[in-house]
Enzyme design. Structure first.
Site, short mmCIF file in Angstrom:
data_model
loop_
_atom_site.label_atom_id
_atom_site.label_comp_id
_atom_site.label_asym_id
_atom_site.label_seq_id
_atom_site.Cartn_x
_atom_site.Cartn_y
_atom_site.Cartn_z
CG ASP A 119 -2.07 0.99 1.09
OD1 ASP A 119 -3.21 0.55 0.92
OD2 ASP A 119 -1.80 2.23 1.15
CG HIS A 147 -8.62 -3.07 -2.48
ND1 HIS A 147 -9.53 -2.40 -3.27
CD2 HIS A 147 -8.54 -2.37 -1.32
CE1 HIS A 147 -9.96 -1.32 -2.63
NE2 HIS A 147 -9.39 -1.29 -1.44
CG MET A 148 -7.65 -9.30 1.94
SD MET A 148 -9.19 -9.41 2.87
CE MET A 148 -9.82 -10.97 2.24
CG ASN A 185 -12.29 -0.64 3.78
OD1 ASN A 185 -12.69 -1.02 4.86
ND2 ASN A 185 -11.09 -0.11 3.61
P1 AMP Z 1 -9.88 1.42 0.14
O1 AMP Z 1 -10.24 2.67 0.91
O2 AMP Z 1 -10.20 0.15 0.89
O3 AMP Z 1 -10.46 1.45 -1.26
O4 AMP Z 1 -8.29 1.40 0.05
C1 AMP Z 1 -7.59 1.88 -1.04
C2 AMP Z 1 -6.12 1.77 -0.67
O5 AMP Z 1 -5.35 1.93 -1.85
C3 AMP Z 1 -5.63 2.84 0.32
O6 AMP Z 1 -5.08 2.20 1.48
C4 AMP Z 1 -4.57 3.59 -0.46
O7 AMP Z 1 -3.48 4.01 0.33
C5 AMP Z 1 -4.15 2.56 -1.51
N1 AMP Z 1 -3.61 3.10 -2.75
C6 AMP Z 1 -4.11 4.11 -3.52
N2 AMP Z 1 -3.33 4.30 -4.59
C7 AMP Z 1 -2.32 3.39 -4.51
C8 AMP Z 1 -1.19 3.09 -5.33
N3 AMP Z 1 -0.94 3.76 -6.47
N4 AMP Z 1 -0.37 2.09 -4.94
C9 AMP Z 1 -0.60 1.41 -3.79
N5 AMP Z 1 -1.65 1.64 -2.99
C10 AMP Z 1 -2.49 2.63 -3.33
#
Ligand code: AMP
Length: 120
Positions: free
Chosen positions: A35, A105-106, A92
């Site tokens: 992440d 995603h997990m 989420n």
């Molecule tokens: P969610 O709120 O469950 O949709 O989580 C999305 C996650 O994606 C968050 O923890 C972000 O920090 C992560 N995220 C967003 N963009 C990237 C990226 N380019 N590379 C890695 N993680 C990311």
């Protein structure tokens, strides 16, 4: 429930190689990467390669091979990142679940003692 997958989401761009990622593990059906804003010492995201929006979408419409590949990737990540003392797997989902990226995603979160599951 209708699922309208948006292929411009950031994880779709990662899967197409348009945006870099720090890969932890990959197989035919799943990709795992760090992440970008880690919430704990271990914070890895595991995503299916297919166009699924959410946990319920993937559970409903993912093939047996895709689901096996996805859970195999989770097992591989757990071996690789050192979460023998435990971790939390979080998916989420949509608005009430505060999902930001609409590609399933997990989150695998660990590497320290976590607090209780829900803050509110
Ligand atoms: P969610 O709120 O469950 O949709 O989580 C999305 C996650 O994606 C968050 O923890 C972000 O920090 C992560 N995220 C967003 N963009 C990237 C990226 N380019 N590379 C890695 N993680 C990311």
């Amino acid at each position: 429930m209708e699922y309208a997958y948006d292929d411009q989401n950031i994880f779709a761009k990662i899967l197409r190689g348009e945006i870099p990622n720090k890969t932890v593990f990959e197989n035919d059906h799943a990709l795992a990467f760090h992440d970008i804003q880690p919430q704990a010492p271990v914070h890895v995201l595991v995503i299916p390669k297919g166009p699924y929006m959410s946990l319920d979408h993937f559970a409903r419409d993912g093939s047996a091979e895709e689901q096996a590949g996805f859970f195999g990737a989770i097992a591989a990540v757990c071996d690789l990142v050192g979460v023998e003392q435990g971790f939390r797997g979080i998916s989420n989902t949509r608005a009430h679940g505060v999902q930001d990226v609409p590609h399933y995603h997990m989150h695998i979160i660990g590497g320290k003692q976590l607090g209780r599951m829900l803050a509110d």
